[in-house]
Design an enzyme around this catalytic site. Structure first.
Site, PDB file in Angstrom:
ATOM      1  N   ASP A   1       6.417  -0.751   0.593  1.00 45.79           N
ATOM      2  CA  ASP A   1       5.464   0.040  -0.193  1.00 45.79           C
ATOM      3  C   ASP A   1       5.186   1.296   0.214  1.00 45.79           C
ATOM      4  O   ASP A   1       5.903   1.959   1.152  1.00 45.79           O
ATOM      5  CB  ASP A   1       3.924  -0.700  -0.447  1.00 45.79           C
ATOM      6  CG  ASP A   1       3.339  -0.517  -1.503  1.00 45.79           C
ATOM      7  OD1 ASP A   1       3.651   0.606  -2.180  1.00 45.79           O
ATOM      8  OD2 ASP A   1       2.224  -1.062  -1.951  1.00 45.79           O
TER       9      ASP A   1
HETATM   10  C1  BGC Z   1       1.472   0.603  -4.798  1.00 46.48           C
HETATM   11  C2  BGC Z   1       2.675  -0.013  -5.294  1.00 46.48           C
HETATM   12  C3  BGC Z   1       3.504   0.976  -6.231  1.00 46.48           C
HETATM   13  C4  BGC Z   1       3.891   2.219  -5.261  1.00 46.48           C
HETATM   14  C5  BGC Z   1       4.737   3.372  -5.967  1.00 46.48           C
HETATM   15  C6  BGC Z   1       1.826   2.125  -4.065  1.00 46.48           C
HETATM   16  O1  BGC Z   1       0.675   2.771  -3.526  1.00 46.48           O
HETATM   17  O2  BGC Z   1       0.627  -0.142  -3.881  1.00 46.48           O
HETATM   18  O3  BGC Z   1       2.303  -1.067  -6.146  1.00 46.48           O
HETATM   19  O4  BGC Z   1       4.478   0.374  -6.678  1.00 46.48           O
HETATM   20  O5  BGC Z   1       2.621   3.004  -4.785  1.00 46.48           O
HETATM   21  O6  BGC Z   1       4.018   4.070  -7.080  1.00 46.48           O
END
Ligand code: BGC
Length: 779
Positions: A308
């Site tokens: 993530d």
């Molecule tokens: C979120 C994810 C997301 C990623 C990219 C993160 O902060 O937890 O779910 O896919 O950002 O945008």
């Protein structure tokens, strides 16, 4: 000890549906909704001919180029040639050190980068472009919590396919979806992004999204790679506070949190995202047990794991690494193949290989996984987006039509009390010709889009107000916002709305949360109506006019006063671009509500976490013949306001008794059948009758409980469901063929098996109703 490959958690059932109509029984439908059991990246998505190409390319790459494939950036400004974030993209790309970018916004921007990669890098390896395409791309569908409330996997698959078609037209070939985190706590803002609290429904939905995004082959022009997230346990954040710690036993992890990921993998998901949370003290983005033992070794996952955003850097804040090099080593060795945003793999991995702390084999394996997906997507042969196709791919009529249908099916009618002459308030009678539309969400296009609608446009939304204006004469519609969604409402706004209500025959009150009040980093400590909306509600109801409350929210709201005093309430979630037309059709009865709750609806925030598939405890409420020393609150009921699976219709359904095809089962036989992938262990059936005067859809649900097992099992667990349409007076017989898997559990040694037990099965309208049938499972 885990479970052998190919015998992973499978939740399949098939149903044979008979119609009993005017006394005649006939076979009408044979349904098999097995989750796919094929190998990961299977279903034609994984093509063995890719492997030699991947190996040949790997053989040509330097360590730095391989590490480049593991580097994802782009969390900065929108793309333009040579754009800068914390790195110089152009230079990196030309040196082959950038494998993935998170979302430039247009085909033109994407092609700029792709041309650099293909034309200027030594080995011409294409970049994979990803984006959060979560509940639609340009055509925004209901939020995932709403989509799951349809209990309609074909619809969800079709919505995901449209999202893929639109995203792929801009060159986005990878989405960070589906979010398959089980969520048991409505305080957690990200409950909006998933399919609710149940692992079976979550698994079925996970597979539907993956099929919808990826199609039957990843290399077609309208397929995109899925990324099931957030692996794993993220939804169990303590106190419902986003990013917080989780403590989950291996038993609960395997029974509740892992199954939807397993289903996504079995459906062929090309990638998995590792989560932010600490899981039993070990951050999920450095967790060897979940990422390597379970995901790679037990499930045989062959796609890649992306961290993530910044999760690798955050290992330092978690306290398991004191510098970037250590964070890098721990994440990679645990099984995180790609670094989203931390810029640590790029800065540290080559050095770690030279110092011997990370082996070349580790790097090869991660690069292999990323390249495998790039080949599967056809990026090497078709790297560029077709710029001339981009605009016409968006918002096509079939997409808009599906957005309306999805919204209609996502609405859950929570209450519809008798009003005039004993008739329910909804659908609205034509006699109620003067309508007051009140509330801050009646005309708020942006809030209809919900969380994660980056590529959606507010101007694509038809609000409730706009749809009413089309539907009824201008003179008959009165509108007042009444208050802000959050803070800042004036007394005069509320007064004006009350005056409007007084002049009407019926009030439609649109209250709830804005889009930013749920989703990431939007956890709440209170589940009330924000701002002064409760006051607005009470003042409007105080006029004694009939009120329909349309609740927009990314979570259930604990508003018991409303459920007691307001005659009709619809949970509308964030319905997407077709919010208004779908609601107006529903209010006037052209669409009959058929959504069912995928989360237990709390009475108060103190009940959270709240979920139907809980353990009984040694002192269940009501079992001791007295209340005092039972598991309860002294100041709140134990049961939810509305149970999981609940939802009303404009008609009524009657269930016959649940019947089973056998009097007894045998654990040893079920275990053999489980290992052999058997399909039917027990048939369970009932008859359902539409006892009302309009046609409607019912979602029949089959539940089970196991007692006498080595580990206590939940008081009920969903094992199958089916949406059926019934004409007024029509009766259908519905049969669920439960596979051996339905009787399986994770035992005290964390083996997946069937134990001798007493099973109880129900077919019912929700998780709190029905009369169960007991069936012993002999040793
Ligand atoms: C979120 C994810 C997301 C990623 C990219 C993160 O902060 O937890 O779910 O896919 O950002 O945008």
């Amino acid at each position: 000890m885990g479970l052998p490959l190919g015998m992973t958690w499978r939740c399949h059932f098939s149903i044979v549906l008979y119609t009993l109509f005017t006394g005649q029984i006939g076979l009408t439908q044979s349904i098999n909704t097995n989750l796919p059991t094929s190998l990961p990246l299977g279903n034609g998505i994984y093509d063995a001919t890719i492997e030699p190409q991947v190996e040949a390319l790997l053989n040509k790459m330097t360590i730095a180029e391989k590490v480049g494939q593991l580097n994802q950036i782009g969390l900065g400004p929108a793309a333009n040639a040579g754009g800068k974030n914390n790195l110089d993209y152009k230079d990196l790309i030309e040196r082959g050190q950038l494998g993935a970018i998170l979302g430039p916004e247009s085909a033109k921007d994407i092609n700029v980068y792709q041309h650099m990669a293909i034309e200027s890098s030594r080995l011409h390896v294409p970049i994979i472009f990803g984006r959060d395409v979560i509940h639609g791309f340009r055509t925004i569908f209901p939020i995932p919590l709403g989509l799951a409330s349809t209990w309609d996997t074909e619809l969800v698959e079709a919505a995901a396919h449209i999202a893929a078609r639109e995203a792929a037209a801009t060159g986005i070939r990878w989405t960070f979806s589906p979010m398959v985190d089980i969520a048991r706590d409505a305080r957690w803002g990200r409950i909006a992004e998933g399919a609710g609290e149940d692992p079976y429904l979550g698994s079925i939905m996970a597979a539907a999204y993956v099929r919808g995004y990826q199609g039957t082959r990843l290399d077609t022009s309208d397929s995109i790679a899925a990324c099931a997230k957030h692996f794993v346990g993220y939804g169990a954040a303590e106190g419902g506070r986003d990013y917080n710690t989780t403590e989950i036993s291996e038993h609960t992890l395997r029974e509740i949190y892992l199954p939807p990921f397993n289903a996504a993998v079995n459906a062929g998901a090309a990638s998995i995202m590792s989560a932010f949370n600490a899981l039993n003290g070990v951050p999920a983005s450095a967790n060897h047990f979940t990422l390597t033992q379970v995901l790679r070794n037990e499930w045989g996952f062959r796609g890649f794991v992306d961290s993530d955003a910044f999760a690798i850097k955050e290992l330092i804040a978690h306290g398991i690494a004191n510098d970037g090099a250590n964070a890098t080593r721990k994440a990679l060795l645990a099984g995180v193949d790609m670094d989203m945003g931390s810029n640590l793999y790029h800065g540290n991995l080559v050095g770690l290989v030279h110092s011997g702390e990370v082996s070349q084999a580790n790097i090869n394996e991660s690069a292999r996984r990323v390249l495998r997906v790039k080949y599967a997507l056809g990026l090497f042969s078709r790297p560029y987006a077709n710029e001339s196709n981009e605009t016409q791919a968006m918002l096509r009529p079939d997409a808009i039509e599906l957005a309306r249908k999805a919204a209609e099916q996502s609405f859950v009618l929570l209450k519809n009390a008798a009003f005039l002459n004993g008739k329910p308030l909804l659908p609205l009678s034509d006699k109620l010709s003067k309508v007051a539309l009140i509330g801050p969400l009646a005309d708020d296009a942006a809030s209809m889009l919900g969380t994660w609608s980056d590529s959606g446009h507010s101007q694509d939304v038809t609000t409730l107000r706009a749809a009413f204006e089309k539907r009824i004469n201008m003179g008959q519609l009165m509108y007042a916002a009444g208050s802000q969604i959050g803070e800042g409402s004036a007394d005069s706004d509320i007064d004006a709305a009350v005056n409007v209500a007084r002049q009407a025959d019926v009030v439609i009150l649109a209250l709830g949360e804005s889009a930013e009040m749920s989703g990431e980093a939007a956890s709440r400590a209170e589940l009330t109506l924000p701002g002064r909306q409760q006051q607005l509600l009470e003042r409007v109801v105080g006029t004694t006019k009939p009120v329909v409350l349309v609740l927009f929210s990314g979570r259930p709201l604990a508003i018991p006063w409303a459920f007691e005093k307001v005659p009709a309430v619809i949970a509308a979630w964030a319905p997407g671009i077709q919010a208004g037309p779908a609601l107006v059709r529903t209010l006037y009865g052209e669409s009959n509500p058929s959504g069912r709750l995928v989360i237990s609806w709390p009475r108060s925030v103190g009940q959270e976490p709240l979920y139907y598939n809980a353990l009984n405890t040694g002192r269940p409420f009501g079992a001791l013949g007295q209340e005092k020393f039972s598991s309860r609150y002294i100041d709140e009921a134990k049961d939810p306001q509305f149970p999981f699976g609940f939802g009303l219709s404009y008609t009524t359904f009657r269930y016959g008794p649940t019947e089973v095809s056998r009097r007894e089962l045998q654990a040893s036989k079920l275990r053999s059948a489980l290992n052999a992938g058997g399909t039917t262990a027990l048939s369970v059936s009932t008859v359902i009758t539409n006892t009302g005067s309009v046609a409607g859809d019912e979602v029949a649900q089959v539940y089970m409980r196991l007692q006498g097992t080595s580990v206590a099992e939940p008081i009920r667990e969903l094992k199958g469901f089916r949406r059926i349409s019934l004409a007024p007076g029509e009766t259908k017989k519905i049969t669920f063929n439960l596979p051996p898997e339905a009787f399986a559990m994770w035992d005290i040694r964390n083996h997946h098996t069937v134990e001798a037990a007493k099973a109880t099965v129900w077919i019912s309208a929700d998780s709190a109703r029905g009369t169960g049938v007991e069936i012993p499972i002999a040793p």
